[in-house]
Enzyme design. Sequence first.
Site, PDB file in Angstrom:
ATOM      1  N   GLU A 193      82.031  62.776 -33.676  1.00  0.00           N
ATOM      2  CA  GLU A 193      81.281  63.996 -33.343  1.00  0.00           C
ATOM      3  C   GLU A 193      79.809  63.826 -33.730  1.00  0.00           C
ATOM      4  O   GLU A 193      79.246  64.617 -34.502  1.00  0.00           O
ATOM      5  CB  GLU A 193      81.926  65.241 -33.958  1.00  0.00           C
ATOM      6  N   GLU A 316      90.736  63.529 -30.346  1.00  0.00           N
ATOM      7  CA  GLU A 316      91.168  64.726 -31.092  1.00  0.00           C
ATOM      8  C   GLU A 316      91.584  65.781 -30.081  1.00  0.00           C
ATOM      9  O   GLU A 316      90.781  66.146 -29.212  1.00  0.00           O
ATOM     10  CB  GLU A 316      90.046  65.272 -31.987  1.00  0.00           C
TER      11      GLU A 316
HETATM   12  O1  AHR Z   1      90.372  67.692 -36.955  1.00  0.00           O
HETATM   13  C1  AHR Z   1      89.560  68.463 -37.769  1.00  0.00           C
HETATM   14  C2  AHR Z   1      88.087  68.266 -37.475  1.00  0.00           C
HETATM   15  O2  AHR Z   1      87.809  68.718 -36.180  1.00  0.00           O
HETATM   16  C3  AHR Z   1      87.586  66.844 -37.473  1.00  0.00           C
HETATM   17  O3  AHR Z   1      87.268  66.386 -38.740  1.00  0.00           O
HETATM   18  C4  AHR Z   1      86.372  66.927 -36.609  1.00  0.00           C
HETATM   19  O4  AHR Z   1      86.104  65.726 -35.940  1.00  0.00           O
HETATM   20  C5  AHR Z   1      86.683  68.070 -35.659  1.00  0.00           C
HETATM   21  O5  AHR Z   1      85.646  68.946 -35.546  1.00  0.00           O
END
Ligand code: AHR
Length: 512
Positions: A193, A316
């Site tokens: 991110e 993710e």
């Molecule tokens: O998965 C939780 C968080 O969500 C992670 O650390 C981040 O990459 C995302 O914003």
Amino acid sequence: MRNLLLLVLSLQYTCLNGQNKIVIDGGKARDTINRNIYGHFAEHLGHCIYGGFYVGENNSKIPNKDGVRLDVIESLKKLKVPVLRWPGGCFADTYHWREGIGPKNKRPSMLNVWWGSIKEDNSFGTNEFLNMCELLGAEPYISGNIGSGTPSELSDWVKYTTHPNGSSPMTDLRKQNGRKDPWHVQYWGLGNEAWGCGGNMKAEFYANIYRQYATFMSNWDNKSHLFRIASGASDDDYHWTEVLMKDIPLKMLDAVGIHHYSVIDWSQKGSATGFTEEQYFTTMQKAMRMEELVSNHAAIMDKYDPGKKVAIAVDEWGGWYEVEPGTNRAFLFQQNTMRDAMIAGTTLNIFNNHCDRVRMANLAQTINVLQAVILTNEEKLVLTPTYHVMEMYSVHQDALMLPCTVSSNDYKMGNDRLKAISASASKDKNGVSHISVVNIDANAAQDITIELKDLKFGSVTGRILTSNKIQNYNSFDNPKRIRPVDYTAFRASGSTIILKIPAFSVVVLELK
Ligand code: AHR
């Protein structure tokens, strides 16, 4: 007259409601479903690592190997976990790997600033993670620190883990820490991110930084190519993908990430278990956006990479709700209901159907965090409905995707509509085909006709995951309430299978 009208309307409704059809065309099969679509993610966050995967070498209450829970390993092996992403998440861009190697009593502690500012004692580090992946039979995916690290720190991490035997400073350091041979670490993320917790960078700036870091990551492993994954867009930030594809030479880039969470509203995420049907519908709207996101990001990538060399890694994804009452808000511990099973089944169908470009995905997160497949409480362990969907769908790993065309009834909420059914199918190397069908409708069962083209079979069996309330979940007191059972509500003849699927259910058929 009024009665006649009602009769016509109800006949019309019955007809409309009988339209579910799935056409599966074996003759058009071309792409393989990369097993890494069934990947997982483990961050130093709450009780994912500590208390989840790892309970410490000196724990005499919970059976473990070098501190890693054996019940967790046994459960995850049944999922055939192909790849595990670590150490973050946001944590990754604060992590300095040298603090997590060597004798444990000499490792410095740090503050986990993203997740509750709690003390991180670094007792679970590189050696522990990579040995655990070997135990699990999963490929490691290490997220490098781009946000607050240096190119030489990342380059040394690659050497420490993968440089062959012989003498070099990093090889010697590895041997000093008890590991003679290199591990096999193919997958490397360059930050996480980067547009947010990974450094608040602009796409153009990150593309330059990516080029710099990637230059110093050498491929030491003769067996496989170093696979570099760029920190990707949040949701529909198409500019981000456009810039990465334009500014990074394709020879330096193997995959571009995407992160997408199914969250109702970031300021009011709602309870994981006490939700209304409206909230469920909104969650599913968000989950089904994945179709649009991967299609649109892929279309941008097609412009620069028509040969599809660069993969999409949805590294993710999953549902995100309020934490369980009484738990630390920073630990993101949430229960997992049949709603999560619907997110998992629907999303995995989307990934399977886009396997030409989506070649990795990592559910967030494996244990005790967000849409977990396992929950633990001291020595107790629960397999969630999401676990069961991942297990049922594991048959698709590395199988040939069979293209499906789906016509579905609508699942309606006020003026909004979603397709009630989704599906994906594949044929494995033994010639066995599997069809996954999800009915997300919270109220109505669906009658479905499956038509098979160029696909032969002798017998059909099935499994189903369902329950009597969408809010149901597996608890530490009732851990087996929801689990897959045999499914027989179908008729197969010739090239047609007719089935009835209850509301909010996932079915996987096996055709031999
Ligand atoms: O998965 C939780 C968080 O969500 C992670 O650390 C981040 O990459 C995302 O914003």
